[in-house]
Scaffold this motif. Structure first.
Motif, PDB file in Angstrom:
ATOM      1  N   GLY A   1      43.478  51.945  34.680  1.00  0.00           N
ATOM      2  CA  GLY A   1      44.033  50.595  34.653  1.00  0.00           C
ATOM      3  C   GLY A   1      43.323  49.711  33.639  1.00  0.00           C
ATOM      4  N   LEU A   2      41.994  49.800  33.602  1.00  0.00           N
ATOM      5  CA  LEU A   2      41.215  49.025  32.639  1.00  0.00           C
ATOM      6  C   LEU A   2      41.546  49.442  31.216  1.00  0.00           C
ATOM      7  CD1 LEU A   2      38.953  47.014  32.018  1.00  0.00           C
ATOM      8  CD2 LEU A   2      37.300  48.849  32.356  1.00  0.00           C
TER       9      LEU A   2
ATOM     10  N   GLY B   1      45.737  16.942  38.866  1.00  0.00           N
ATOM     11  CA  GLY B   1      44.913  17.099  37.670  1.00  0.00           C
ATOM     12  C   GLY B   1      45.472  18.163  36.735  1.00  0.00           C
ATOM     13  N   LEU B   2      44.605  18.622  35.837  1.00  0.00           N
ATOM     14  CA  LEU B   2      45.018  19.621  34.867  1.00  0.00           C
ATOM     15  C   LEU B   2      45.079  20.992  35.511  1.00  0.00           C
ATOM     16  CD1 LEU B   2      42.828  18.475  31.842  1.00  0.00           C
ATOM     17  CD2 LEU B   2      45.257  18.022  32.221  1.00  0.00           C
ATOM     18  N   ALA B   3      46.010  21.805  35.047  1.00  0.00           N
ATOM     19  CA  ALA B   3      46.119  23.177  35.558  1.00  0.00           C
ATOM     20  C   ALA B   3      44.913  23.976  35.093  1.00  0.00           C
ATOM     21  CB  ALA B   3      47.414  23.817  35.043  1.00  0.00           C
ATOM     22  N   PRO B   4      44.293  24.770  35.977  1.00  0.00           N
ATOM     23  CA  PRO B   4      43.126  25.558  35.562  1.00  0.00           C
ATOM     24  C   PRO B   4      43.500  26.611  34.542  1.00  0.00           C
ATOM     25  CG  PRO B   4      43.884  26.244  37.739  1.00  0.00           C
ATOM     26  CD  PRO B   4      44.675  25.013  37.369  1.00  0.00           C
ATOM     27  N   GLU B   5      42.567  26.876  33.622  1.00  0.00           N
ATOM     28  CA  GLU B   5      42.809  27.902  32.621  1.00  0.00           C
ATOM     29  C   GLU B   5      42.751  29.283  33.253  1.00  0.00           C
ATOM     30  OE1 GLU B   5      40.086  27.544  29.464  1.00  0.00           O
ATOM     31  OE2 GLU B   5      40.736  25.540  28.861  1.00  0.00           O
ATOM     32  N   THR B   6      43.447  30.226  32.639  1.00  0.00           N
ATOM     33  CA  THR B   6      43.387  31.609  33.093  1.00  0.00           C
ATOM     34  C   THR B   6      41.970  32.130  32.903  1.00  0.00           C
ATOM     35  OG1 THR B   6      45.680  31.939  32.434  1.00  0.00           O
ATOM     36  CG2 THR B   6      44.332  33.917  32.784  1.00  0.00           C
ATOM     37  N   PRO B   7      41.342  32.714  33.944  1.00  0.00           N
ATOM     38  CA  PRO B   7      39.957  33.190  33.802  1.00  0.00           C
ATOM     39  C   PRO B   7      39.830  34.206  32.672  1.00  0.00           C
ATOM     40  CG  PRO B   7      40.681  33.265  36.101  1.00  0.00           C
ATOM     41  CD  PRO B   7      41.888  32.968  35.264  1.00  0.00           C
ATOM     42  N   ARG B   8      38.807  34.055  31.871  1.00  0.00           N
ATOM     43  CA  ARG B   8      38.541  35.014  30.790  1.00  0.00           C
ATOM     44  C   ARG B   8      37.567  36.050  31.326  1.00  0.00           C
ATOM     45  NH1 ARG B   8      40.336  33.446  25.950  1.00  0.00           N
ATOM     46  NH2 ARG B   8      38.891  34.847  24.889  1.00  0.00           N
ATOM     47  N   ARG B   9      37.999  37.303  31.383  1.00  0.00           N
ATOM     48  CA  ARG B   9      37.220  38.357  32.015  1.00  0.00           C
ATOM     49  C   ARG B   9      36.422  39.180  31.011  1.00  0.00           C
ATOM     50  NH1 ARG B   9      38.819  39.399  37.161  1.00  0.00           N
ATOM     51  NH2 ARG B   9      36.781  40.417  37.215  1.00  0.00           N
ATOM     52  N   ALA B  10      36.366  38.732  29.742  1.00  0.00           N
ATOM     53  CA  ALA B  10      35.691  39.538  28.721  1.00  0.00           C
ATOM     54  C   ALA B  10      34.242  39.879  29.078  1.00  0.00           C
ATOM     55  CB  ALA B  10      35.757  38.836  27.363  1.00  0.00           C
TER      56      ALA B  10
ATOM     57  N   ARG C   1      44.127  48.415  25.887  1.00  0.00           N
ATOM     58  CA  ARG C   1      45.110  48.796  24.865  1.00  0.00           C
ATOM     59  C   ARG C   1      46.208  47.749  24.707  1.00  0.00           C
ATOM     60  NH1 ARG C   1      46.767  54.828  26.435  1.00  0.00           N
ATOM     61  NH2 ARG C   1      46.617  53.876  28.494  1.00  0.00           N
ATOM     62  N   LYS C   2      46.604  47.165  25.847  1.00  0.00           N
ATOM     63  CA  LYS C   2      47.637  46.124  25.798  1.00  0.00           C
ATOM     64  C   LYS C   2      47.133  44.911  25.037  1.00  0.00           C
ATOM     65  CE  LYS C   2      50.523  43.270  28.841  1.00  0.00           C
ATOM     66  NZ  LYS C   2      50.842  42.956  30.261  1.00  0.00           N
ATOM     67  N   ALA C   3      45.885  44.495  25.308  1.00  0.00           N
ATOM     68  CA  ALA C   3      45.308  43.363  24.591  1.00  0.00           C
ATOM     69  C   ALA C   3      45.140  43.665  23.103  1.00  0.00           C
ATOM     70  CB  ALA C   3      43.967  42.992  25.225  1.00  0.00           C
ATOM     71  N   ASN C   4      44.759  44.904  22.799  1.00  0.00           N
ATOM     72  CA  ASN C   4      44.577  45.300  21.409  1.00  0.00           C
ATOM     73  C   ASN C   4      45.903  45.267  20.648  1.00  0.00           C
ATOM     74  OD1 ASN C   4      43.002  46.326  19.195  1.00  0.00           O
ATOM     75  ND2 ASN C   4      43.934  48.315  19.556  1.00  0.00           N
ATOM     76  N   ASN C   5      46.993  45.741  21.284  1.00  0.00           N
ATOM     77  CA  ASN C   5      48.299  45.739  20.631  1.00  0.00           C
ATOM     78  C   ASN C   5      48.845  44.322  20.452  1.00  0.00           C
ATOM     79  OD1 ASN C   5      48.336  48.530  20.519  1.00  0.00           O
ATOM     80  ND2 ASN C   5      49.361  48.753  22.501  1.00  0.00           N
ATOM     81  N   ALA C   6      48.438  43.430  21.366  1.00  0.00           N
ATOM     82  CA  ALA C   6      48.904  42.048  21.265  1.00  0.00           C
ATOM     83  C   ALA C   6      48.236  41.321  20.115  1.00  0.00           C
ATOM     84  CB  ALA C   6      48.637  41.312  22.565  1.00  0.00           C
TER      85      ALA C   6
END
Length: 302
Positions: free
Chosen positions: A291-292, A235-244, A297-302
């Motif tokens: 770590g969080l 089947g389809l590959a599962p989406e990456t879990p969204r942890r927001a 910060r990494k997501a914000n810079n992206a």
């Protein structure tokens, strides 16, 4: 079904009002909404008026909901508040909702990432930061202490001002800002007789405006369905879990706790084991928070 005599409800702060109409409704139509018990199956969380009305009718047993965790309990309490019948239900005050929500902190969490305070503040209908500040002062007030210390006397004067500030903030004061100022008075400063004694506030920061937006926006508990992981090649590959949502709850909980205990200047304890345990736990928390923070910060810079 639970025997009425087996249910404990000590130290409840709840105005019963006129139970006659409620008892009449239960007599005619039966109990439409079960009382909510803690996970021990004996301690009442919500439904004191229904319980007392059933007692007045001479009933021996009552239908009860025993939630499995804090999420299920919060959903049940929100349904009660939302579906209250104005003909038979006595509306809860903000203080009563605070006491009701505080019961959730004793409920088990389905996972380590679940924040009790976020669900408790949702039940009250205020932001998590405001909830923690009011909760901190209410705990400090020690209402059941007949010989309160000076700090508790101050807190008892502040609590009604905080509750009034949420329901009817003075002109020019955003709710979160005046709660913050009242929270600061728990240790020092002149406690005003009324909210109208406060001077005009300084310009609110962007963070303050965001908190007030949250507080004024109705929220409901929503539980995300579990992610479905399919075997590789099928089947389809599962989406990456969204942890927001999980991250949002964790951040809100941390902000709330820090707001509730904004200043720690001294620790008095005679137990070295406690100090060593706290040191170890805080190091673990610091590592996880760092770590969080790095991921944000990494997501914000992206």
């Amino acid at each position: 079904m639970i025997a009425l005599g087996d249910i404990k409800y000590d130290h409840r702060i709840r105005s019963l009002g006129d139970l006659e109409k409620l008892a009449e409704s239960i007599s005619r139509h039966g109990l439409q909404q079960a009382v909510v018990l803690s996970n021990d199956g004996r301690t009442l969380v919500s439904g004191l008026r229904r319980l007392r009305a059933c007692q007045a009718l001479g009933m021996e047993n009552i239908t009860a909901l025993i939630p499995s965790d804090v999420i299920e309990a919060a959903e049940a309490l929100q349904r009660e508040i939302k579906k209250a019948d104005p003909e038979t239900d006595f509306p809860m005050t903000l203080r009563e909702r605070m006491e009701l929500a505080h019961q959730l902190h004793s409920m088990p969490a389905p996972s380590a990432g679940v924040s009790h305070s976020v669900y408790a503040s949702d039940v009250v209908g205020i932001s998590n930061r405001t909830y923690w500040r009011i909760r901190a002062v209410m705990n400090l007030a020690r209402e059941d202490d007949p010989n309160p210390p000076f700090s508790a006397v101050r807190a008892r004067k502040i609590v009604p001002l905080m509750l009034a500030a949420v329901e009817n903030p003075p002109a020019g004061w955003p709710p979160s800002r005046i709660i913050e100022e009242l929270h600061k008075l728990r240790t020092q400063g002149d406690i005003p007789e009324s909210l109208n004694s406060f001077p005009p506030p300084r310009k609110a920061s962007k963070a303050d405006r965001f908190q007030d937006h949250i507080q004024q926006t109705p929220t409901e508990v929503a539980v995300s369905p579990p992610a479905v992981h399919l075997p590789k090649g099928r089947g389809l590959a599962p989406e990456t879990p969204r942890r927001a949502p999980e991250v949002s709850r964790v951040v809100a909980s941390l902000a709330g706790v820090c707001a509730g205990i904004s200043s720690i200047t001294e620790i008095k304890t005679s137990c070295e084991e406690d100090l060593a345990h706290w040191d170890s736990e805080l190091k673990t928390c610091k590592r996880i928070i760092n770590g969080l923070h790095g991921l944000v910060r990494k997501a914000n810079n992206a």
